[in-house]
Design a protein around this motif. Structure first.
Motif, PDB file in Angstrom:
ATOM      1  N   THR A 184      -9.158   1.176  -2.681  1.00  0.00           N
ATOM      2  CA  THR A 184      -9.158   1.129  -4.175  1.00  0.00           C
ATOM      3  C   THR A 184      -8.203   2.208  -4.982  1.00  0.00           C
ATOM      4  OG1 THR A 184     -11.098   2.848  -4.179  1.00  0.00           O
ATOM      5  CG2 THR A 184     -11.504   0.464  -3.921  1.00  0.00           C
ATOM      6  N   ASP A 185      -7.999   2.100  -6.294  1.00  0.00           N
ATOM      7  CA  ASP A 185      -7.330   3.027  -6.806  1.00  0.00           C
ATOM      8  C   ASP A 185      -7.825   4.428  -6.332  1.00  0.00           C
ATOM      9  OD1 ASP A 185      -5.513   1.415  -7.666  1.00  0.00           O
ATOM     10  OD2 ASP A 185      -6.369   0.905  -9.500  1.00  0.00           O
ATOM     11  N   HIS A 186      -9.158   4.600  -6.738  1.00  0.00           N
ATOM     12  CA  HIS A 186      -9.779   6.092  -6.786  1.00  0.00           C
ATOM     13  C   HIS A 186      -9.553   6.437  -5.341  1.00  0.00           C
ATOM     14  CE1 HIS A 186     -13.322   8.354  -5.713  1.00  0.00           C
ATOM     15  NE2 HIS A 186     -13.283   8.764  -6.929  1.00  0.00           N
ATOM     16  N   TYR A 187      -9.793   5.513  -4.156  1.00  0.00           N
ATOM     17  CA  TYR A 187      -9.788   6.054  -2.963  1.00  0.00           C
ATOM     18  C   TYR A 187      -8.237   6.632  -2.501  1.00  0.00           C
ATOM     19  CZ  TYR A 187      -9.308   5.873   2.151  1.00  0.00           C
ATOM     20  OH  TYR A 187      -9.167   6.198   3.705  1.00  0.00           O
ATOM     21  N   LEU A 188      -7.242   5.876  -3.054  1.00  0.00           N
ATOM     22  CA  LEU A 188      -5.870   6.298  -2.992  1.00  0.00           C
ATOM     23  C   LEU A 188      -5.557   7.443  -3.484  1.00  0.00           C
ATOM     24  CD1 LEU A 188      -3.962   3.040  -2.491  1.00  0.00           C
ATOM     25  CD2 LEU A 188      -4.346   4.725  -0.739  1.00  0.00           C
ATOM     26  N   MET A 189      -6.048   7.620  -4.783  1.00  0.00           N
ATOM     27  CA  MET A 189      -5.643   8.757  -5.703  1.00  0.00           C
ATOM     28  C   MET A 189      -6.558  10.089  -5.136  1.00  0.00           C
ATOM     29  SD  MET A 189      -6.127   7.179  -9.641  1.00  0.00           S
ATOM     30  CE  MET A 189      -5.661   8.539 -10.375  1.00  0.00           C
ATOM     31  N   HIS A 190      -7.664   9.799  -4.913  1.00  0.00           N
ATOM     32  CA  HIS A 190      -8.494  11.090  -4.333  1.00  0.00           C
ATOM     33  C   HIS A 190      -7.570  11.527  -3.121  1.00  0.00           C
ATOM     34  CE1 HIS A 190     -11.917  13.786  -3.216  1.00  0.00           C
ATOM     35  NE2 HIS A 190     -11.439  13.424  -2.251  1.00  0.00           N
ATOM     36  N   ASN A 191      -7.363  10.628  -2.079  1.00  0.00           N
ATOM     37  CA  ASN A 191      -6.902  11.260  -0.893  1.00  0.00           C
ATOM     38  C   ASN A 191      -5.450  11.484  -1.016  1.00  0.00           C
ATOM     39  OD1 ASN A 191      -8.930  10.535   1.754  1.00  0.00           O
ATOM     40  ND2 ASN A 191      -9.143   8.926   0.203  1.00  0.00           N
TER      41      ASN A 191
ATOM     42  N   ALA B  26     -10.200  18.876  -6.417  1.00  0.00           N
ATOM     43  CA  ALA B  26      -8.798  18.499  -6.959  1.00  0.00           C
ATOM     44  C   ALA B  26      -8.616  16.926  -6.931  1.00  0.00           C
ATOM     45  CB  ALA B  26      -7.535  19.053  -6.227  1.00  0.00           C
ATOM     46  N   GLY B  27      -9.125  16.407  -5.709  1.00  0.00           N
ATOM     47  CA  GLY B  27      -9.044  15.047  -5.611  1.00  0.00           C
ATOM     48  C   GLY B  27      -9.662  14.092  -6.682  1.00  0.00           C
ATOM     49  N   GLU B  28     -11.091  14.809  -6.941  1.00  0.00           N
ATOM     50  CA  GLU B  28     -11.917  14.058  -7.764  1.00  0.00           C
ATOM     51  C   GLU B  28     -11.361  14.176  -9.416  1.00  0.00           C
ATOM     52  OE1 GLU B  28     -14.971  11.509  -7.162  1.00  0.00           O
ATOM     53  OE2 GLU B  28     -12.978  11.751  -5.867  1.00  0.00           O
ATOM     54  N   MET B  29     -10.672  15.404  -9.640  1.00  0.00           N
ATOM     55  CA  MET B  29     -10.371  15.699 -10.710  1.00  0.00           C
ATOM     56  C   MET B  29      -9.287  14.701 -11.271  1.00  0.00           C
ATOM     57  SD  MET B  29     -12.313  17.832 -12.610  1.00  0.00           S
ATOM     58  CE  MET B  29     -13.555  16.876 -11.520  1.00  0.00           C
ATOM     59  N   PHE B  30      -8.553  14.546 -10.315  1.00  0.00           N
ATOM     60  CA  PHE B  30      -7.420  13.567 -10.493  1.00  0.00           C
ATOM     61  C   PHE B  30      -8.038  11.884 -10.452  1.00  0.00           C
ATOM     62  CE2 PHE B  30      -3.605  11.004  -8.169  1.00  0.00           C
ATOM     63  CZ  PHE B  30      -2.905  10.682  -9.174  1.00  0.00           C
ATOM     64  N   ALA B  31      -8.805  11.610  -9.597  1.00  0.00           N
ATOM     65  CA  ALA B  31      -9.020  10.163  -9.391  1.00  0.00           C
ATOM     66  C   ALA B  31     -10.179   9.984 -10.741  1.00  0.00           C
ATOM     67  CB  ALA B  31      -9.830  10.047  -8.418  1.00  0.00           C
ATOM     68  N   GLN B  32     -10.841  10.910 -11.144  1.00  0.00           N
ATOM     69  CA  GLN B  32     -11.858  10.746 -12.110  1.00  0.00           C
ATOM     70  C   GLN B  32     -11.235  11.195 -13.329  1.00  0.00           C
ATOM     71  OE1 GLN B  32     -14.087   8.669 -11.580  1.00  0.00           O
ATOM     72  NE2 GLN B  32     -15.742   9.100  -9.796  1.00  0.00           N
ATOM     73  N   ASN B  33      -9.958  11.323 -13.511  1.00  0.00           N
ATOM     74  CA  ASN B  33      -9.584  12.279 -14.966  1.00  0.00           C
ATOM     75  C   ASN B  33     -10.480  13.147 -15.280  1.00  0.00           C
ATOM     76  OD1 ASN B  33      -7.665  12.316 -17.117  1.00  0.00           O
ATOM     77  ND2 ASN B  33      -8.667  10.733 -18.387  1.00  0.00           N
ATOM     78  N   TYR B  34     -10.939  14.139 -14.759  1.00  0.00           N
ATOM     79  CA  TYR B  34     -11.640  15.376 -15.145  1.00  0.00           C
ATOM     80  C   TYR B  34     -13.469  14.947 -15.110  1.00  0.00           C
ATOM     81  CZ  TYR B  34      -7.146  17.061 -16.038  1.00  0.00           C
ATOM     82  OH  TYR B  34      -6.067  17.649 -16.074  1.00  0.00           O
ATOM     83  N   ASP B  35     -13.871  13.717 -14.766  1.00  0.00           N
ATOM     84  CA  ASP B  35     -15.250  13.275 -15.287  1.00  0.00           C
ATOM     85  C   ASP B  35     -15.995  13.265 -14.057  1.00  0.00           C
ATOM     86  OD1 ASP B  35     -17.452  12.557 -16.181  1.00  0.00           O
ATOM     87  OD2 ASP B  35     -16.685  10.903 -17.071  1.00  0.00           O
ATOM     88  N   LEU B  36     -16.879  14.246 -13.485  1.00  0.00           N
ATOM     89  CA  LEU B  36     -17.679  14.244 -12.592  1.00  0.00           C
ATOM     90  C   LEU B  36     -19.205  14.433 -13.126  1.00  0.00           C
ATOM     91  CD1 LEU B  36     -16.496  16.267  -9.431  1.00  0.00           C
ATOM     92  CD2 LEU B  36     -16.779  13.994  -9.690  1.00  0.00           C
TER      93      LEU B  36
ATOM     94  N   ILE C 143       0.890  -1.083   0.002  1.00  0.00           N
ATOM     95  CA  ILE C 143       0.007   0.024  -0.049  1.00  0.00           C
ATOM     96  C   ILE C 143       0.840   1.008  -0.036  1.00  0.00           C
ATOM     97  CG2 ILE C 143      -1.887   1.322   1.284  1.00  0.00           C
ATOM     98  CD1 ILE C 143      -2.976  -1.273   2.019  1.00  0.00           C
ATOM     99  N   ALA C 144       2.001   1.244   0.630  1.00  0.00           N
ATOM    100  CA  ALA C 144       2.750   2.348   0.803  1.00  0.00           C
ATOM    101  C   ALA C 144       3.566   2.585  -0.611  1.00  0.00           C
ATOM    102  CB  ALA C 144       4.084   1.941   1.591  1.00  0.00           C
ATOM    103  N   SER C 145       3.635   1.367  -1.363  1.00  0.00           N
ATOM    104  CA  SER C 145       4.235   1.556  -2.931  1.00  0.00           C
ATOM    105  C   SER C 145       3.138   2.426  -3.749  1.00  0.00           C
ATOM    106  CB  SER C 145       4.664   0.369  -3.202  1.00  0.00           C
ATOM    107  OG  SER C 145       5.730  -0.303  -2.661  1.00  0.00           O
ATOM    108  N   ARG C 146       1.856   1.806  -3.659  1.00  0.00           N
ATOM    109  CA  ARG C 146       0.811   2.679  -4.182  1.00  0.00           C
ATOM    110  C   ARG C 146       0.799   3.929  -3.982  1.00  0.00           C
ATOM    111  NH1 ARG C 146      -4.217  -0.627  -2.893  1.00  0.00           N
ATOM    112  NH2 ARG C 146      -5.103   0.565  -4.498  1.00  0.00           N
TER     113      ARG C 146
END
Length: 385
Positions: free
Chosen positions: A195-202, A245-255, A117-120
């Motif tokens: 999840t990828d989304h969780y880590l990317m957003h946070n 900002a977190g969602e733009m990164f995790a969702q690739n600009y798509d909300l 998880i630290a590596s991710r």
């Protein structure tokens, strides 16, 4: 070199991270022969190792998660995550290796989970920096006066059992009160939540708090949930900015799935967002300034409308430009509330009659006043001036 836990197909690289190469001499002493930073793919390339005795048949590569310029991923006790990989030296003296491995202690099974998880986290931290840099560079092509931003390094703490189920946070005075700002990503009882989304957003969310503290001096403020009413409008803004900002990164600009939530929210017959001071309201208003085409909303404004007139750009390019413009201006404007930021944007970017009408529509559909102020209290009653 990539790291995995129990699924090799989910391996992650160690990008832009420090390493040293050592060997053990005849006296059992470790000797360093090279050091550097892995490339964007996590590889060590074109590294010549000299002065290794012919009797030595293996080297050790010591990886650190992070670098001094960006920051590191650290364990709960403050140690940087470091992994050691041993590689035999072939007869040709040319090491050309690509592989996946697990790092940990067999007597402590949870160590494999922590290390993975630290590596991710390290991987997404590196991606988040690139994501913002790319957006700022794209925006600066059309708005050259935007500030040139370079974030100071900040470390991220994570380990199994550390801040268990307490969520994540940016600590301006350090999570331990040391006075050194840092970020903590709290552990979860069930690691499937990572999840990828969780880590990317946070990662992007908390790093954005740090960036806004450095530039706009956005302070702290407590809140209950992203949907609950904040009497302190500054809290809604600083959290809404980080959510955005977190969602733009995790969702690739798509909300687009949530684009009209301010208008349609219904919690036991109550709309918690429309015209109200919540983190989520701010996030979705900012998204309305970014998206080129709204979803089930009657608004057609985006921040680059005036500066991209006559320019041929794709939707993906426009999203990146708009994100860069918004992020840069959130730092540069030093706004402390949504109203202050919207007035700043209106003055600088809303120039044509068409833009003025479309910008006003963004305010109207979100229940904001003509100056971008919230209009309703927690119970839905009109706010007094």
């Amino acid at each position: 070199m990539k790291v995995y836990n129990d699924d090799v197909d989910a391996s992650v690289s160690i990008p832009n991270s420090e390493y040293t190469v050592t060997y053990t001499d005849a006296d059992g002493v470790s000797q360093t022969v090279a050091s550097g930073v892995t490339n964007a793919a996590g590889a060590i390339v074109n590294q010549t190792l000299t002065d290794i005795p012919s009797s030595v048949n293996q080297i050790k590569i010591h990886y650190s998660l992070g670098n001094a310029e960006r920051g590191y991923v650290r364990r709960s006790d403050g140690r940087i995550y470091q992994f050691v990989f041993t590689k035999s030296i072939p007869n040709s003296n040319l090491i050309n290796y690509t592989g996946n491995t697990r790092f940990g202690n067999s007597s402590t099974p949870e160590s494999f989970v922590s290390n993975y998880i630290a590596s991710r986290i390290n991987n997404y931290y590196d991606q988040a920096v690139d994501f913002l840099d790319d957006g700022l560079q794209a925006a600066r092509q059309y708005s050259p006066e935007l500030l040139t931003f370079k974030s100071a390094p900040i470390d991220i703490y994570y380990e199994r059992g550390f801040y268990l189920n307490k969520g994540s946070g940016f600590y301006s005075n350090g999570h331990d009160g040391s006075g050194t700002p840092d970020i903590v990503l709290g552990d979860r009882t069930n690691v499937s939540q990572f999840t990828d989304h969780y880590l990317m957003h946070n990662v992007m969310h908390e790093w954005t708090h740090w960036n806004m503290r450095q530039t706009a001096q956005l302070g702290g403020g407590s809140y209950t949930t992203h949907y609950t009413y904040n009497t302190n409008f500054k809290t809604s803004y600083k959290e809404g900015v980080a959510l955005f900002a977190g969602e733009m990164f995790a969702q690739n600009y798509d909300l687009s799935t949530f684009d009209n939530e301010v208008q349609t929210d219904d919690s036991n017959g109550i709309n918690r967002l429309y015209g109200k001071s919540t983190n989520r309201t701010v996030q979705l208003v900012l998204y309305d300034l970014l998206d080129e085409i709204s979803t089930d909303e009657d608004e057609n404004y985006n921040i680059s409308s005036s500066i991209l007139q006559g320019q041929s750009v794709t939707t993906a390019q426009r999203n990146q430009i708009n994100f860069g413009l918004l992020y840069a201006e959130m730092m540069q404007s030093k706004a402390k509330t949504l109203s202050e930021f919207l007035q700043y944007i209106q003055k600088k970017y809303v120039t044509s009659d068409t833009d003025k009408a479309n910008f006003q529509q963004v305010l109207t559909i979100n229940g904001l006043s003509s100056t971008g102020d919230f209009t309703l209290d927690a119970d839905g009653n009109p706010l007094s001036d």
